[in-house]
Write a protein that holds these residues in place. Structure first.
Motif, PDB file in Angstrom:
ATOM      1  N   UNK A  71       0.834  -1.193   0.000  1.00 10.37           N
ATOM      2  CA  UNK A  71       0.000   0.000   0.000  1.00 10.37           C
ATOM      3  C   UNK A  71       0.867   1.241   0.000  1.00 10.37           C
ATOM      4  N   UNK A  72       0.544   2.180  -0.876  1.00  9.37           N
ATOM      5  CA  UNK A  72       1.320   3.409  -0.986  1.00  9.37           C
ATOM      6  C   UNK A  72       0.904   4.437   0.061  1.00  9.37           C
ATOM      7  N   UNK A  73      -0.316   4.325   0.561  1.00  5.56           N
ATOM      8  CA  UNK A  73      -0.822   5.292   1.535  1.00  5.56           C
ATOM      9  C   UNK A  73      -0.422   4.888   2.947  1.00  5.56           C
ATOM     10  N   UNK A  74      -0.346   5.868   3.833  1.00  9.84           N
ATOM     11  CA  UNK A  74      -0.012   5.589   5.234  1.00  9.84           C
ATOM     12  C   UNK A  74      -1.097   4.723   5.859  1.00  9.84           C
ATOM     13  N   UNK A  75      -0.727   3.674   6.586  1.00  9.17           N
ATOM     14  CA  UNK A  75      -1.726   2.760   7.140  1.00  9.17           C
ATOM     15  C   UNK A  75      -2.514   3.387   8.279  1.00  9.17           C
ATOM     16  N   UNK A  76      -3.799   3.048   8.305  1.00 11.19           N
ATOM     17  CA  UNK A  76      -4.644   3.417   9.433  1.00 11.19           C
ATOM     18  C   UNK A  76      -4.636   2.253  10.404  1.00 11.19           C
ATOM     19  N   UNK A  77      -4.346   2.520  11.660  1.00  9.87           N
ATOM     20  CA  UNK A  77      -4.147   1.426  12.598  1.00  9.87           C
ATOM     21  C   UNK A  77      -4.736   1.801  13.947  1.00  9.87           C
ATOM     22  N   UNK A  78      -5.617   0.936  14.456  1.00 12.94           N
ATOM     23  CA  UNK A  78      -6.174   1.109  15.791  1.00 12.94           C
ATOM     24  C   UNK A  78      -5.488   0.121  16.722  1.00 12.94           C
ATOM     25  N   UNK A  79      -4.724   0.615  17.680  1.00 16.97           N
ATOM     26  CA  UNK A  79      -3.996  -0.301  18.570  1.00 16.97           C
ATOM     27  C   UNK A  79      -4.930  -1.265  19.286  1.00 16.97           C
ATOM     28  N   UNK A  80      -4.500  -2.512  19.400  1.00 13.93           N
ATOM     29  CA  UNK A  80      -5.254  -3.540  20.103  1.00 13.93           C
ATOM     30  C   UNK A  80      -4.750  -3.622  21.530  1.00 13.93           C
ATOM     31  N   UNK A  81      -5.659  -3.479  22.482  1.00  8.87           N
ATOM     32  CA  UNK A  81      -5.287  -3.553  23.892  1.00  8.87           C
ATOM     33  C   UNK A  81      -5.529  -4.975  24.395  1.00  8.87           C
ATOM     34  N   UNK A  82      -4.454  -5.654  24.801  1.00  2.00           N
ATOM     35  CA  UNK A  82      -4.539  -7.029  25.292  1.00  2.00           C
ATOM     36  C   UNK A  82      -3.900  -7.098  26.671  1.00  2.00           C
ATOM     37  N   UNK A  83      -4.649  -7.605  27.635  1.00  2.00           N
ATOM     38  CA  UNK A  83      -4.141  -7.762  29.000  1.00  2.00           C
ATOM     39  C   UNK A  83      -3.383  -9.082  29.073  1.00  2.00           C
ATOM     40  N   UNK A  84      -2.064  -9.029  28.870  1.00  2.00           N
ATOM     41  CA  UNK A  84      -1.251 -10.243  28.808  1.00  2.00           C
ATOM     42  C   UNK A  84      -1.309 -11.011  30.119  1.00  2.00           C
ATOM     43  N   UNK A  85      -1.157 -10.311  31.237  1.00  2.00           N
ATOM     44  CA  UNK A  85      -1.132 -10.976  32.550  1.00  2.00           C
ATOM     45  C   UNK A  85      -2.455 -11.679  32.815  1.00  2.00           C
ATOM     46  N   UNK A  86      -3.554 -11.023  32.484  1.00  2.00           N
ATOM     47  CA  UNK A  86      -4.873 -11.634  32.699  1.00  2.00           C
ATOM     48  C   UNK A  86      -5.044 -12.870  31.822  1.00  2.00           C
ATOM     49  N   UNK A  87      -4.644 -12.777  30.562  1.00  2.00           N
ATOM     50  CA  UNK A  87      -4.752 -13.928  29.667  1.00  2.00           C
ATOM     51  C   UNK A  87      -3.949 -15.114  30.183  1.00  2.00           C
ATOM     52  N   UNK A  88      -2.768 -14.848  30.696  1.00  2.00           N
ATOM     53  CA  UNK A  88      -1.923 -15.930  31.187  1.00  2.00           C
ATOM     54  C   UNK A  88      -2.565 -16.674  32.354  1.00  2.00           C
ATOM     55  N   UNK A  89      -3.410 -15.994  33.122  1.00  2.00           N
ATOM     56  CA  UNK A  89      -4.096 -16.654  34.235  1.00  2.00           C
ATOM     57  C   UNK A  89      -5.346 -17.388  33.777  1.00  2.00           C
ATOM     58  N   UNK A  90      -5.895 -17.018  32.622  1.00  2.00           N
ATOM     59  CA  UNK A  90      -7.132 -17.613  32.137  1.00  2.00           C
ATOM     60  C   UNK A  90      -6.905 -18.782  31.177  1.00  2.00           C
ATOM     61  N   UNK A  91      -5.730 -18.858  30.560  1.00  2.00           N
ATOM     62  CA  UNK A  91      -5.445 -19.877  29.548  1.00  2.00           C
ATOM     63  C   UNK A  91      -4.536 -20.960  30.121  1.00  2.00           C
ATOM     64  N   UNK A  92      -4.452 -22.086  29.398  1.00  2.00           N
ATOM     65  CA  UNK A  92      -3.604 -23.198  29.815  1.00  2.00           C
ATOM     66  C   UNK A  92      -2.177 -22.970  29.331  1.00  2.00           C
ATOM     67  N   UNK A  93      -1.199 -22.991  30.260  1.00  2.00           N
ATOM     68  CA  UNK A  93       0.199 -22.746  29.848  1.00  2.00           C
ATOM     69  C   UNK A  93       0.819 -23.969  29.187  1.00  2.00           C
ATOM     70  N   UNK A  94       1.720 -23.721  28.254  1.00  2.00           N
ATOM     71  CA  UNK A  94       2.458 -24.788  27.574  1.00  2.00           C
ATOM     72  C   UNK A  94       3.928 -24.373  27.521  1.00  2.00           C
ATOM     73  N   UNK A  95       4.799 -25.187  28.071  1.00  2.00           N
ATOM     74  CA  UNK A  95       6.221 -24.871  28.093  1.00  2.00           C
ATOM     75  C   UNK A  95       6.851 -25.148  26.739  1.00  2.00           C
TER      76      UNK A  95
END
Length: 204
Positions: A71-95
């Protein structure tokens, strides 16, 4: 994608990424010439890009591996807010060792240069992975905005990967991507987040 982004000023965006054929090295000493073809800008200022390769010894037919649009035009971008710490407590960890065993069952072996996914957390159609630059790769990373190994690591882990018991040996991989926006160069450590991963024959 990484090769193309390396030719652009950031922020940058590529769209309509399509993968046609993997680039295989059939023997340990195999060599293939690669070619990145960037077409002149069209009426909207966008550039079509294609990636080809051929056997370096036989210099045979060029094979097309991927195509995309810059794309030649400047990208339009809406930052995605993700709570990493919260996700890590809600999901199953895999080493990392468990990840390597899982990949091994799918006949996927990643050496020290490609070992970028360090940990993962999955559940309910969500996958989160911690990505770090492998020590074996650190000295080879220059000023490219994102190294191909890191970009590959972002697509390596999907929620689908952990739902293959009914189809042993199946690995879901993207064959088409609507777009990739890169606002700044990738850091040495970051997270990849996948929500509601799509199935085979569906574009990401």
């Amino acid at each position: 994608v990484a090769m193309t982004l390396a030719t652009l000023d950031l922020p940058a965006r590529v769209e309509a990424v399509a993968f046609f054929e993997p680039l295989f090295l059939t023997t340990p000493n195999s060599e293939r010439e690669t070619e990145l073809v960037i077409q002149p800008a069209n009426e909207t200022g966008d550039h079509q890009v294609e990636v080809f390769s051929r056997d370096a010894a036989q210099l045979g037919q060029w094979r097309r591996h991927a195509s995309l649009t810059v794309r030649d035009t400047a990208p339009l971008f809406s930052p995605l807010s993700v709570d990493i710490v919260h996700l890590q407590t809600q999901l199953d960890p895999i080493a990392a060792d468990a990840l390597n065993q899982l990949y091994g069952r799918l006949s996927l072996t990643y050496g020290s240069m490609l070992a970028a996914v360090k940990r993962a957390w999955v559940g309910n159609g969500i996958a989160l992975s911690e990505i770090r630059v492998p020590e074996a790769l650190a000295s080879q990373i220059a000023h490219e905005p994102i190294h191909p190994v890191l970009l590959d690591a972002c697509t390596r882990l999907t929620a689908d990967l952990f739902e293959v018991d009914h189809e042993p040996g199946v690995f879901w991989a993207p064959w088409q991507i609507d777009g990739v926006t890169l606002m700044r160069s990738a850091p040495r450590r970051f997270y990849a987040y996948v929500d509601q991963a799509t199935r085979i024959n569906e574009p990401l």
